[in-house]
Write an enzyme that holds these catalytic residues in place. Structure first.
Site, PDB file in Angstrom:
ATOM      1  N   LYS A 181       0.663  -1.324   0.332  1.00  0.00           N
ATOM      2  CA  LYS A 181       0.285  -0.207  -0.158  1.00  0.00           C
ATOM      3  C   LYS A 181       1.021   0.891   0.081  1.00  0.00           C
ATOM      4  O   LYS A 181       1.725   1.387   0.484  1.00  0.00           O
ATOM      5  CB  LYS A 181      -0.759  -0.027   1.078  1.00  0.00           C
ATOM      6  CG  LYS A 181      -2.271   0.956   1.058  1.00  0.00           C
ATOM      7  CD  LYS A 181      -2.336   1.887   2.355  1.00  0.00           C
ATOM      8  CE  LYS A 181      -1.621   2.745   3.029  1.00  0.00           C
ATOM      9  NZ  LYS A 181      -1.915   4.247   1.706  1.00  0.00           N
ATOM     10  N   GLY A 234       7.084   5.421   7.418  1.00  0.00           N
ATOM     11  CA  GLY A 234       6.847   6.667   8.180  1.00  0.00           C
ATOM     12  C   GLY A 234       7.014   7.119   9.113  1.00  0.00           C
ATOM     13  O   GLY A 234       7.866   7.120   9.354  1.00  0.00           O
ATOM     14  N   SER A 235       5.669   7.693   9.289  1.00  0.00           N
ATOM     15  CA  SER A 235       6.101   8.347  11.131  1.00  0.00           C
ATOM     16  C   SER A 235       5.647   7.175  12.515  1.00  0.00           C
ATOM     17  O   SER A 235       5.757   6.176  12.445  1.00  0.00           O
ATOM     18  CB  SER A 235       4.570   9.208  11.101  1.00  0.00           C
ATOM     19  OG  SER A 235       3.113   9.096  11.350  1.00  0.00           O
ATOM     20  N   THR A 236       6.472   7.968  13.751  1.00  0.00           N
ATOM     21  CA  THR A 236       6.151   6.958  14.553  1.00  0.00           C
ATOM     22  C   THR A 236       5.181   7.259  14.812  1.00  0.00           C
ATOM     23  O   THR A 236       5.020   6.038  15.142  1.00  0.00           O
ATOM     24  CB  THR A 236       7.574   7.975  15.833  1.00  0.00           C
ATOM     25  OG1 THR A 236       8.160   8.137  15.014  1.00  0.00           O
ATOM     26  CG2 THR A 236       7.154   7.048  16.576  1.00  0.00           C
ATOM     27  N   THR A 238       2.680   6.970  13.685  1.00  0.00           N
ATOM     28  CA  THR A 238       1.874   6.095  12.866  1.00  0.00           C
ATOM     29  C   THR A 238       1.874   4.118  12.935  1.00  0.00           C
ATOM     30  O   THR A 238       1.321   3.161  13.477  1.00  0.00           O
ATOM     31  CB  THR A 238       1.857   6.036  10.991  1.00  0.00           C
ATOM     32  OG1 THR A 238       0.742   6.773  10.866  1.00  0.00           O
ATOM     33  CG2 THR A 238       1.089   4.836  10.379  1.00  0.00           C
ATOM     34  N   GLU A 256      10.328   1.732   9.380  1.00  0.00           N
ATOM     35  CA  GLU A 256      11.929   2.607   9.636  1.00  0.00           C
ATOM     36  C   GLU A 256      11.247   4.107   9.838  1.00  0.00           C
ATOM     37  O   GLU A 256      10.434   4.690   8.884  1.00  0.00           O
ATOM     38  CB  GLU A 256      12.581   2.174   8.214  1.00  0.00           C
ATOM     39  CG  GLU A 256      14.243   3.046   7.433  1.00  0.00           C
ATOM     40  CD  GLU A 256      13.623   4.294   7.889  1.00  0.00           C
ATOM     41  OE1 GLU A 256      13.773   5.559   8.472  1.00  0.00           O
ATOM     42  OE2 GLU A 256      13.192   4.671   7.017  1.00  0.00           O
ATOM     43  N   CYS A 290      14.054  10.886   5.662  1.00  0.00           N
ATOM     44  CA  CYS A 290      14.368  11.037   6.817  1.00  0.00           C
ATOM     45  C   CYS A 290      15.720  11.008   7.738  1.00  0.00           C
ATOM     46  O   CYS A 290      15.673  10.968   8.390  1.00  0.00           O
ATOM     47  CB  CYS A 290      13.771   9.414   7.104  1.00  0.00           C
ATOM     48  SG  CYS A 290      14.721   7.768   6.362  1.00  0.00           S
ATOM     49  N   GLU A 394      10.293  16.273  14.395  1.00  0.00           N
ATOM     50  CA  GLU A 394      10.586  16.239  13.200  1.00  0.00           C
ATOM     51  C   GLU A 394       9.930  17.560  12.154  1.00  0.00           C
ATOM     52  O   GLU A 394       8.738  17.096  12.392  1.00  0.00           O
ATOM     53  CB  GLU A 394      10.453  14.566  12.934  1.00  0.00           C
ATOM     54  CG  GLU A 394      10.372  14.077  11.076  1.00  0.00           C
ATOM     55  CD  GLU A 394      10.700  13.186  10.555  1.00  0.00           C
ATOM     56  OE1 GLU A 394      10.000  12.770  10.904  1.00  0.00           O
ATOM     57  OE2 GLU A 394      11.887  12.491  10.135  1.00  0.00           O
TER      58      GLU A 394
HETATM   59  N1  LIG Z   1      10.065   8.843   5.531  1.00  0.00           N
HETATM   60  C1  LIG Z   1      10.449   8.381   6.571  1.00  0.00           C
HETATM   61  O1  LIG Z   1      10.560   8.838   7.955  1.00  0.00           O
HETATM   62  C2  LIG Z   1       8.500   9.880   6.615  1.00  0.00           C
HETATM   63  C3  LIG Z   1       8.650  10.609   8.245  1.00  0.00           C
HETATM   64  N2  LIG Z   1       7.162  10.350   7.965  1.00  0.00           N
HETATM   65  C4  LIG Z   1       6.798  12.286   9.120  1.00  0.00           C
HETATM   66  O2  LIG Z   1       5.608  12.097  10.210  1.00  0.00           O
HETATM   67  C5  LIG Z   1       5.229  13.229   9.160  1.00  0.00           C
HETATM   68  C6  LIG Z   1       2.807  12.900   9.025  1.00  0.00           C
HETATM   69  O3  LIG Z   1       2.859  12.372   7.341  1.00  0.00           O
HETATM   70  P1  LIG Z   1       2.157  11.811   7.153  1.00  0.00           P
HETATM   71  O4  LIG Z   1       2.261  11.171   5.371  1.00  0.00           O
HETATM   72  O5  LIG Z   1       0.770  11.407   7.800  1.00  0.00           O
HETATM   73  O6  LIG Z   1       2.949   9.908   7.971  1.00  0.00           O
HETATM   74  P2  LIG Z   1       2.507   8.647   7.690  1.00  0.00           P
HETATM   75  O7  LIG Z   1       3.584   7.707   8.496  1.00  0.00           O
HETATM   76  O8  LIG Z   1       0.933   8.971   8.564  1.00  0.00           O
HETATM   77  O9  LIG Z   1       2.390   7.986   6.637  1.00  0.00           O
HETATM   78  C7  LIG Z   1       2.871   6.612   5.944  1.00  0.00           C
HETATM   79  C8  LIG Z   1       2.091   5.693   4.924  1.00  0.00           C
HETATM   80  O10 LIG Z   1       1.488   4.765   6.301  1.00  0.00           O
HETATM   81  C9  LIG Z   1      -0.248   4.719   5.956  1.00  0.00           C
HETATM   82  N3  LIG Z   1      -0.526   4.429   7.061  1.00  0.00           N
HETATM   83  C10 LIG Z   1      -1.037   5.861   7.785  1.00  0.00           C
HETATM   84  N4  LIG Z   1      -1.771   6.074   8.880  1.00  0.00           N
HETATM   85  C11 LIG Z   1      -1.896   4.720   9.056  1.00  0.00           C
HETATM   86  C12 LIG Z   1      -2.403   3.656   9.944  1.00  0.00           C
HETATM   87  N5  LIG Z   1      -3.125   3.849  10.809  1.00  0.00           N
HETATM   88  N6  LIG Z   1      -2.011   1.915   9.870  1.00  0.00           N
HETATM   89  C13 LIG Z   1      -1.412   1.277   8.139  1.00  0.00           C
HETATM   90  N7  LIG Z   1      -1.015   2.764   7.208  1.00  0.00           N
HETATM   91  C14 LIG Z   1      -0.752   3.872   7.816  1.00  0.00           C
HETATM   92  C15 LIG Z   1      -0.505   6.328   4.417  1.00  0.00           C
HETATM   93  O11 LIG Z   1      -1.202   5.992   4.221  1.00  0.00           O
HETATM   94  C16 LIG Z   1       1.191   6.212   4.027  1.00  0.00           C
HETATM   95  O12 LIG Z   1       1.458   4.949   3.360  1.00  0.00           O
HETATM   96  C17 LIG Z   1       5.836  13.668   8.106  1.00  0.00           C
HETATM   97  O13 LIG Z   1       5.753  15.514   8.525  1.00  0.00           O
HETATM   98  C18 LIG Z   1       7.185  13.575   8.569  1.00  0.00           C
HETATM   99  O14 LIG Z   1       7.559  13.834   9.928  1.00  0.00           O
HETATM  100  C19 LIG Z   1       6.377  10.596   6.857  1.00  0.00           C
HETATM  101  C20 LIG Z   1       6.092  10.126   5.906  1.00  0.00           C
HETATM  102  C21 LIG Z   1       7.619   9.047   6.318  1.00  0.00           C
HETATM  103  N1  LIG Z   2      13.891   6.146   4.567  1.00  0.00           N
HETATM  104  C1  LIG Z   2      13.751   6.455   3.767  1.00  0.00           C
HETATM  105  C2  LIG Z   2      15.165   6.640   3.085  1.00  0.00           C
HETATM  106  C3  LIG Z   2      15.782   6.028   2.509  1.00  0.00           C
HETATM  107  C4  LIG Z   2      16.922   6.232   1.772  1.00  0.00           C
HETATM  108  C5  LIG Z   2      18.155   4.910   1.433  1.00  0.00           C
HETATM  109  O1  LIG Z   2      17.663   3.585   1.709  1.00  0.00           O
HETATM  110  O2  LIG Z   2      18.949   5.450   1.084  1.00  0.00           O
HETATM  111  C6  LIG Z   2      13.262   7.698   3.931  1.00  0.00           C
HETATM  112  O3  LIG Z   2      13.502   9.233   4.195  1.00  0.00           O
HETATM  113  O4  LIG Z   2      12.704   7.253   4.607  1.00  0.00           O
END
Ligand SMILES: NC(=O)C1=CN([C@@H]2O[C@H](COP(=O)(O)OP(=O)(O)OC[C@H]3O[C@@H](n4cnc5c(N)ncnc54)[C@H](O)[C@@H]3O)[C@@H](O)[C@H]2O)C=CC1
Ligand SMILES: N/C(=C\C=C\C(=O)O)C(=O)O
Length: 490
Positions: A181, A234-236, A238, A256, A290, A394
């Site tokens: 997803k 994604g986010s902590t 979630t 992660e 991230c 973050e």
């Molecule tokens: N790679 C990373 O470290 C990321 C960090 N973030 C952080 O999170 C903050 C919020 O962004 P969001 O888009 O709200 O992140 P998120 O963690 O909610 O979204 C990431 C994924 O999780 C899914 N998701 C959301 N709620 C879920 C649930 N209850 N069960 C299963 N899957 C679920 C979303 O649809 C998306 O595919 C950002 O501002 C950022 O600080 C966001 C995205 C990536």
């Molecule tokens: N996981 C993320 C970045 C990964 C980078 C890499 O594998 O080189 C993120 O931004 O969530």
């Protein structure tokens, strides 16, 4: 496969289940971040669609898992070839959907997506398992690794195809089947990938992609009893929800998550290289990675010089229209995210912080049609306390804070003084010092005198609230397989 809705000429995506494109009852609007316009409809899938996808994945599992790693690798290399052959189309789509620059999509996101398939399918050919002779007991013990079954993969919006394929590739190369997803905000390249998955000859049901929101489609996947493993980026917040929802089934989890990554810069650092790299590590991909640096601690004796040179370089990091090759940053992912990032600037100001650059859209020279896009200039803040939310949370945007330090112990303590522990950088020519500091930093990844130098064999993941588990190389192999200990009496 339908491509546009006649009425509005919007791109309309479909789920990919059991090797077929399937439409959905309702759809979510998806925006072009550079204009703020709706341009795409993403299926708003729920339990029904996820159940169908899991059933297709379960059906495909026995045959796919019985194939040899070589047979699977052959197909995955073909898929990598197809991504490369369509690189420009994918890059254009990723840039439009995510807001990132076309240059980033062309040179980083899409090549890495192809490489994920090449790397993991090849690396699966090289893993070995353990053997314990146990001769004194007349036995031989050895271990085997078996695919887990149907893997649930949930990916975010910042590096859409790059992170989706980072999960799909090792999962299927190891013999699992998957239900993925992607983020509802960036689903287009995942949908395009489905067509190539068909063309490459990946059997129906091995990869199923269900589009939709986290609370509906994501939750249905996480709480599905026949999905024993979840890989999430994604986010902590979630991740905490996913942990709760999957707990009744004791699922295997790899999480992660976010970071609040420090750069620790000692007075003897190569400043030219350090400033160039730290500007990049702070602002690349609009700061929506991230691993991006968001707290810069600089030894006091070089603080003034560093700050002046860093701000000058940050101002040159051009934010502009994603399709312009001279843009270093494009637009942030959404209006809500832009507002969230801006709220931290307002908070910093209210706490007496100094904003050295980055205020106001008026600094950006944008064409009329992009004026409603979610652009945010690179922002540098000083004068903020480590206890401020600006230094603790973050922000995930092109915002970085700089502060002086006096001693190595102080730098380490302040570097570690957040609930996150994903990555850190250390800058010094003194090898002993960088090693000492790297060992003491609470971070899953430490780069010294560089940033984001990647080898996919390396363990990737965070400590503390930045995650649970590691992926990459043999860690992905271990995560996507279960070890079995077999003892033979002879
Ligand atoms: N790679 C990373 O470290 C990321 C960090 N973030 C952080 O999170 C903050 C919020 O962004 P969001 O888009 O709200 O992140 P998120 O963690 O909610 O979204 C990431 C994924 O999780 C899914 N998701 C959301 N709620 C879920 C649930 N209850 N069960 C299963 N899957 C679920 C979303 O649809 C998306 O595919 C950002 O501002 C950022 O600080 C966001 C995205 C990536
Ligand atoms: N996981 C993320 C970045 C990964 C980078 C890499 O594998 O080189 C993120 O931004 O969530």
């Amino acid at each position: 496969m339908s491509k546009t809705s006649g009425e509005h000429s919007l791109l309309v995506l479909e789920n990919y289940i059991g090797g077929k494109f399937v439409s959905c009852r309702s759809y979510i609007d998806s925006y072009d971040p550079s204009t703020g316009e709706v341009y795409c409809k993403v299926p708003d899938s729920g339990k029904e669609e996820v159940d169908a996808a899991v059933a297709a994945a379960e059906e495909a599992f026995p045959e796919w898992s019985a194939r040899s790693p070589e047979q699977r690798a052959k197909i995955l290399h073909k898929l990598a070839d197809l991504i490369e052959a369509n690189l420009e189309e994918f890059a254009q789509a990723e840039s439009k959907d995510q807001g990132k620059t076309i240059t980033a999509a062309r040179t980083v996101d899409i090549p890495r997506a192809a490489y994920n398939f090449r790397f993991f399918s090849t690396s699966m050919l090289h893993h070995t398992t353990d053997c314990s002779p146990m001769d004194h007991m007349g036995c031989l013990n050895y271990t085997v690794r078996c695919p887990v079954g149907v893997a649930g993969l949930i990916s975010p919006w910042n590096l859409p195809l790059y992170l989706l394929t980072w999960k799909i590739a090792p999962a299927i190369a190891a013999g699992n089947t998957v239900v993925a997803k992607p983020s509802e905000m960036t689903s287009v390249t995942a949908w395009m990938l489905c067509k190539l998955i068909q063309q490459a000859g990946v059997p129906p049901g091995v990869v199923n992609i269900v589009f939709g929101s986290g609370p509906r489609a994501g939750d249905a996947l996480v709480s599905h009893p026949e999905v024993p493993l979840i890989s999430f980026t994604g986010s902590t917040a979630t991740a905490q929800r996913i942990t709760e929802r999957s707990a009744p089934y004791c699922k295997k989890l790899s999480l992660e998550l976010g970071g609040k990554n420090p750069a620790i810069i000692f007075a003897d650092a190569d400043l030219d290289q350090c400033i160039e790299t730290t500007v990049r590590s702070s602002f690349l991909n609009q700061g929506e990675i991230c691993l991006c640096t968001s707290r810069i601690y600089v030894e006091r004796s070089i603080y003034s010089e560093f700050l002046e040179r860093f701000v000058a370089a940050a101002k040159k990091w051009k934010t502009g229209v994603p399709s312009d090759p001279s843009s270093k940053n494009g637009a942030l992912i959404s209006k809500e995210h832009l507002e969230k990032v801006r709220s931290y600037i307002a908070l910093a100001k209210s706490e007496g912080g100094i904003i050295h650059c980055g205020e106001g859209l008026d600094q950006l020279d944008l064409p009329e049609r992009n004026k409603s896009g979610y652009f945010m200039p690179t922002t540098v803040i000083t004068g903020i306390s480590d206890s401020s939310r600006v230094m603790q949370e973050e922000i995930f945007g092109p915002v970085t804070c700089i502060s002086p330090f006096d001693t190595e112990d102080e730098a380490v303590a302040r570097g570690n003084g957040v609930r996150y522990g994903l990555s850190a950088t250390v800058w010094s020519k003194d090898v002993g010092k960088v090693h000492r500091v790297a060992q003491r930093l609470q971070a899953g990844l430490v780069w010294t005198n560089c940033w984001l130098v990647r080898d996919l064999n390396l363990p990737f993941g965070g400590m503390k609230n930045s995650g649970v588990g590691r992926e990459g190389g043999k860690d992905s192999y271990h995560f996507f397989t279960e070890v079995k200990s077999i003892t033979i009496k002879h």
